[in-house]
Write a protein that holds these residues in place. Sequence first.
Motif, PDB file in Angstrom:
ATOM      1  N   CYS A   4       0.773  -0.790   0.184  1.00  0.00           N
ATOM      2  CA  CYS A   4      -0.185   0.060   0.072  1.00  0.00           C
ATOM      3  C   CYS A   4       0.908   1.067   0.420  1.00  0.00           C
ATOM      4  N   LYS A   5       0.469   2.078  -0.076  1.00  0.00           N
ATOM      5  CA  LYS A   5       1.103   3.235  -0.333  1.00  0.00           C
ATOM      6  C   LYS A   5       1.117   4.670   1.551  1.00  0.00           C
ATOM      7  N   GLY A   6       2.193   4.664   1.602  1.00  0.00           N
ATOM      8  CA  GLY A   6       2.317   5.556   2.548  1.00  0.00           C
ATOM      9  C   GLY A   6       3.726   7.353   3.428  1.00  0.00           C
ATOM     10  N   LEU A  67       6.869   5.708   9.046  1.00  0.00           N
ATOM     11  CA  LEU A  67       5.816   5.848   8.828  1.00  0.00           C
ATOM     12  C   LEU A  67       4.770   6.911   9.785  1.00  0.00           C
ATOM     13  N   ALA A 151      -1.564   6.170   5.946  1.00  0.00           N
ATOM     14  CA  ALA A 151      -1.024   5.405   5.133  1.00  0.00           C
ATOM     15  C   ALA A 151      -2.523   4.821   5.010  1.00  0.00           C
TER      16      ALA A 151
END
Length: 379
Positions: A4-6, A67, A151
């Motif tokens: 995934c994006k974060g 993150l 995220a």
Amino acid sequence: MITCKGMVLRELELPAPYADSKPLQLETVTLLPPKATDIVVKVMGGGLCHSDLSVINGSRGRMIPMLMGHEGAGEVIEIGAGIDDVKVGDKVVFQFAPSCGRCEMCQSGRPQICYAAVKARQEGGLLSGGSRIRGEGGETIAHHTGISCFAEYAVVNRGSVVVIDDPISMVDAAVFGCAVMTGAGAVLNTSKIQAGETVAIFGLGGVGLCGIMGAKASGAEVIIGVDLEESKRKKAEELGATHTFDARDPQLASKVADLTRGGVDVAVELAGAIKAMEGAYSVLRRGGRLVTAGLSPAGAQFGFEHADLVSNEKAVIGSYMGSSVPVRDIPRFLRMYHAGALPVDKLIDGYLGFDQMNEGFDKLAQGKALRQILAPHGT
């Protein structure tokens, strides 16, 4: 595993404006499968908070790469094998101080300052041990306070969420994970304000304004808001402050004393600044108590005249996460929200995509925003 994006922080103390220096980088990360006591959450909202900013600007050091994100809410999509009290589809609010239930602090009824949670946070991991976030090539990326909700998805320990059964938008529910618990909690839990008492709140950001709302809900007779920004003082008046003052006013202490027959019963510092601590202490009456939930830069020192503290029987009290017990207080504060006692939706000034995050922290640092919320999957 989930890819995934974060938003990852790789370098501390990059100069503002952050829209140019871009301390937060959008990266593709891999989330490892949950351990027995972990859950996987689809993040619906992540609030931009001064606690995040204090990591970005280096005021409070953390492990990097990290993150980011500690205030948020979402929906459970997977549970670890050892969990039987959460199910897929449950709505949850993150809380950044999980508890082990076994240490001395937990056993004494103070789970918000659990020893095991402190150790995990310092190591950039989860209460169940280690990080679940990996970057390119298998690089370990630290969790921010065991959450990392900037995220699309997050793997967290079971103790880092509170299950809610509530009609509130899960994007907006994010603010209950930090701003509401810390601000309203400092007033209602730590200060234990009684009806008819006088209160001064120093620092009128998202957390401080929750303090204003908490003071009104408690039945305080006089509620004073103190801040540098006129716009924030006006918002405080809208939300329940009976009087407001500019924090730079050299006559602040004497004006408050005249207004309150000698000073306030309770001063609550929610700015995270030593100047605010000094101002809050200066407006106390005899027997008054100063509660502080703000986090000044690491190493900052606050001082007072010892004889004044003793002879006037004042008190200085720390409040972490508003002395909240999340499983008790998040549902309670949600009920107060629906009853109109905590209109926290009035703090939300915008929803952001990943590409707006650095600019969002510029607005926060400049005092131009109260609560902006990242919506990873849209609103």
